[in-house]
Design an enzyme around this catalytic site. Structure first.
Site, short mmCIF file in Angstrom:
data_model
loop_
_atom_site.label_atom_id
_atom_site.label_comp_id
_atom_site.label_asym_id
_atom_site.label_seq_id
_atom_site.Cartn_x
_atom_site.Cartn_y
_atom_site.Cartn_z
N GLY A 36 40.55 37.31 34.05
CA GLY A 36 41.16 36.60 35.16
C GLY A 36 41.07 37.42 36.43
O GLY A 36 40.80 38.62 36.39
N ALA A 41 43.80 41.32 42.73
CA ALA A 41 43.72 42.05 41.46
C ALA A 41 42.80 41.35 40.47
O ALA A 41 42.47 40.17 40.63
CB ALA A 41 45.12 42.19 40.86
N ASP A 152 56.57 32.42 43.58
CA ASP A 152 55.17 31.97 43.55
C ASP A 152 54.87 31.22 42.24
O ASP A 152 53.84 31.44 41.62
CB ASP A 152 54.23 33.17 43.70
CG ASP A 152 52.80 32.75 44.04
OD1 ASP A 152 52.60 31.66 44.61
OD2 ASP A 152 51.87 33.52 43.72
#
Length: 182
Positions: A36, A41, A152
């Protein structure tokens, strides 16, 4: 869960994901492959050589590692999530720095993001939605009771394992309830 089949593992290198050179971080964690990524990041499937288990390793992108604001956000994510012990919040095992690049080691969830599931299988039966929503709400309630607001929540920040267990991830922009800038 009836329609939400989260049992499919994320694509591996043969299906187009980036493969890393079996890099070892701090003589303990072996990077296997990228699973991912976000704006700041990357997340790798890793292996904890000491405890003999699969882990996920989140590393700050090199272009952000030197930026104090990005490093503070990354550290805040680790600190916020590390204080939790809840089945619907990703478990943090370790944090550190290797070659001036910070990393977070967390439990590896064999499954998919809710975004991937929605894209592949949506729309869903209301009962399935209720089951997932209840799990996410339980994780967020736990975080709130411990003084942290996620800020978020979105399908990309919810992992669902192959048994349908949802886990909230990415507390990078979380704030404490006592912060005046919520």
């Amino acid at each position: 869960m009836t329609r939400i089949d989260a049992g499919r593992e994320r694509p591996g290198p043969a299906q187009g994901r980036h493969t890393v050179d079996r890099q070892i971080i701090n003589r303990r964690y072996r990077l296997e492959r990228k699973i991912g990524e976000g704006a700041t990041a990357e997340v790798y499937l890793g292996f904890d050589i000491v405890l003999n288990r699969r882990v996920a390793i989140k590393t700050l992108r090199p272009q952000h590692a030197a930026n104090r604001a990005f490093r503070l956000r990354f550290e805040r994510e680790a600190q916020a999530a590390a204080r939790f012990s809840h089945p619907n919040i990703i478990a943090i095992f370790d944090v550190g720095e290797d070659h001036r690049s910070p990393y977070i080691v967390m439990e590896y969830v064999e499954g998919q993001t809710l975004r991937e599931i929605i894209d592949a299988e949506g729309p869903f039966h209301p009962d399935d939605v209720a089951v997932l929503a209840e799990q996410v709400a339980a994780g967020l309630d736990y975080a709130h009771r411990h003084g942290i607001v996620h800020r978020d929540i979105k399908p990309q920040n919810i992992l669902v394992d192959r048994h349908g267990l949802a886990k909230v991830v990415d507390f990078g922009i979380a704030k404490g309830l006592s912060d005046s800038t919520l």
